[in-house]
Design an enzyme around this catalytic site. Structure first.
Site, PDB file in Angstrom:
ATOM      1  N   ARG A 165     -62.474  55.765 -74.820  1.00 50.94           N
ATOM      2  CA  ARG A 165     -63.377  56.968 -74.540  1.00 50.94           C
ATOM      3  C   ARG A 165     -62.688  57.973 -74.762  1.00 50.94           C
ATOM      4  O   ARG A 165     -63.160  58.947 -74.408  1.00 50.94           O
ATOM      5  CB  ARG A 165     -63.825  56.871 -73.233  1.00 50.94           C
ATOM      6  CG  ARG A 165     -64.765  55.583 -72.556  1.00 50.94           C
ATOM      7  CD  ARG A 165     -66.017  55.291 -73.154  1.00 50.94           C
ATOM      8  NE  ARG A 165     -66.701  54.404 -72.365  1.00 50.94           N
ATOM      9  CZ  ARG A 165     -66.441  53.157 -72.729  1.00 50.94           C
ATOM     10  NH1 ARG A 165     -65.808  52.727 -73.940  1.00 50.94           N
ATOM     11  NH2 ARG A 165     -67.045  52.021 -71.992  1.00 50.94           N
ATOM     12  N   SER A 239     -72.178  56.954 -66.957  1.00 55.76           N
ATOM     13  CA  SER A 239     -70.748  56.844 -66.051  1.00 55.76           C
ATOM     14  C   SER A 239     -70.428  58.271 -66.185  1.00 55.76           C
ATOM     15  O   SER A 239     -69.948  58.962 -67.311  1.00 55.76           O
ATOM     16  CB  SER A 239     -70.287  55.925 -66.786  1.00 55.76           C
ATOM     17  OG  SER A 239     -70.702  54.781 -66.957  1.00 55.76           O
ATOM     18  N   GLU A 335     -66.174  61.662 -67.246  1.00 55.96           N
ATOM     19  CA  GLU A 335     -66.401  61.238 -68.793  1.00 55.96           C
ATOM     20  C   GLU A 335     -67.357  62.473 -69.445  1.00 55.96           C
ATOM     21  O   GLU A 335     -66.749  62.737 -70.539  1.00 55.96           O
ATOM     22  CB  GLU A 335     -67.044  60.046 -68.787  1.00 55.96           C
ATOM     23  CG  GLU A 335     -67.135  59.630 -70.236  1.00 55.96           C
ATOM     24  CD  GLU A 335     -67.960  58.368 -70.399  1.00 55.96           C
ATOM     25  OE1 GLU A 335     -67.466  57.362 -70.028  1.00 55.96           O
ATOM     26  OE2 GLU A 335     -69.022  58.298 -70.924  1.00 55.96           O
TER      27      GLU A 335
END
Ligand code: FAD
Ligand code: NAP
Length: 340
Positions: A165, A239, A335
């Protein structure tokens, strides 16, 4: 000349449904408009927010600067051989529509990345991933405009420094380039990735030659629809935290206390914990905190049913981080990117 709109409401341009305003907003449909918008921002000394689908940002407050909405469109088949095709896709294309397009044309490789919201141009920023596949697995190169010079640049896969990520555009080169197109290297023969338990379980009754990339995509869409809130109904940014990667020794000591802890090996030294499990077992799943909440089906997703400012979401996220830290000694990293 693109149209610069002052005092622009961004509520319908971010999936958390945050009702904040941009000082100035402009939608750009080609590279010429993009370069003009960048020049305007430079001239007016305006901070920039490059906007795709707004599904990985938290708008904490009004944005004092220029929001450039990337609306570049087009797909071009640029090369092929017996094994692969190379497809160049403009940054403003919708990600899931690209997945469907590739399934229709039998260009394989994107199926596990079905139903991820957002634009093609944002996909390299965090090397989007799901069900055991990451963007980097199908990535050839990207083109971008250097914000300072207005000139085009090409980045190879190595130059993007993709990680979990993560990419160079979240780190060393943050806020320096606007991605204008991504070239994908896709297979002509299917190569299925079925390593994730949820996917395997759903496929078990039909594990045979009849499983196709389309089947995989359909199953992933069904799982995602059953677990994840649709941002159009319940505002969210997917998320909210990355899965933390911790040393094996820390994991072993946690496992003594929590034998059910969900974890996956990264390498010999590190283990990836399922952040959703940590948050759930710290008692947060389904909790409501005023206008914001922790989703009942998936504790990693924070929702904003009250359409509050992003600062309310961040305040809830900080409480969760604190509680997970106190219970497990594990730091959760958000995130999405916070603005301003
Ligand atoms: P935005 O939110 O608009 O932007 C995100 C960041 O990228 C910002 O910093 C922005 O400035 C920058 N950016 C955007 N476009 C460009 C560009 N052209 N050039 C330079 N910078 C740019 N992510 C996953 O990895 N896997 C998942 O499975 C997943 N599932 C999700 C499910 C839901 C319900 C939601 C809401 C989100 C999910 N996400 C997932 C997160 C998100 O969809 C992805 O990160 C997506 O790539 C963001 O795209 P966007 O166009 O919405 O980006
Ligand atoms: P899940 O299948 O319930 O799995 C829980 C976690 O365990 C996931 O986060 C996943 O990590 C990890 N995992 C499961 N099987 C694994 C394996 N074989 N090898 C390595 N790691 C494994 O997860 P979920 O929440 O329903 O999400 C499914 C997939 O969609 C995941 O890949 C997830 O990342 C992705 N997703 C991402 C977002 C987002 O906003 N970023 C939102 C929704 C879903 P990883 O997360 O590292 O894959």
């Amino acid at each position: 000349m693109p149209l610069f709109l002052p005092n622009f409401d961004l509520q319908h341009y971010n999936t958390l449904g945050v009702p904040v305003k941009a000082q100035v907003y402009v939608s750009v449909a080609d590279e010429t408009e993009l370069v003009e918008a960048l020049r305007y921002a430079g001239h007016e000394k305006l901070p920039l927010l490059i906007l795709g689908g707004g599904s990985n940002i938290v708008l904490c407050d009004d944005f004092s600067g220029l929001v450039i909405h990337i609306r570049l469109h087009g797909k071009t088949l640029i090369a092929e051989n017996n094994e692969f095709i190379w497809l160049r896709v403009a940054a403003g294309e919708n990600w899931h529509e690209l997945v469907e397009y590739c399934l229709d044309f039998h260009y394989w490789g994107l199926e596990n990345l079905s139903l991820i919201p957002g634009s093609v141009g944002a996909a390299p920023i965090q090397n989007i991933g799901a069900y055991g596949v990451e963007l980097k697995d199908v990535f050839e190169e990207l083109t971008a405009i250097d914000i300072r010079s207005g000139l085009p640049v090409t980045f190879t896969k190595e130059a993007c420094e993709f990680g979990y990520r993560d990419s160079i555009f979240k780190g060393r080169l943050r806020d320096q380039y606007v991605i204008t197109a991504v070239t994908f290297k896709l297979r002509k023969q299917a190569h299925l990735v079925l390593s994730y338990p949820a996917l395997r379980d759903a496929l078990t009754p039909q594990l045979s030659d009849s499983v196709t990339p389309k089947t995989v995509s359909d199953i992933i869409c069904a799982i995602r629809r059953s677990k994840l809130p649709d941002p159009a109904q319940v505002p969210n940014a997917g998320s909210f935290f990355k899965n933390p990667v911790i040393p094996v020794a820390h994991y072993e000591s946690l496992r003594l206390q929590y034998p059910q802890l969900v974890a996956y090996p990264v390498d010999e030294q590190q283990v990836k914990l399922a952040a959703a499990w940590l948050i759930d077992h710290a008692g947060w799943r389904g909790q409501v905190c005023g206008p914001v909440a922790v989703h009942g089906q998936q504790a990693l997703v924070l929702t904003n049913p009250g359409r509050a400012k992003g600062s309310a979401v961040v305040a809830l996220a900080e409480k969760i981080q604190q509680s997970v830290w106190e219970k497990y000694g594990v730091a959760l990293e958000p995130e999405p990117r916070f603005y301003p």
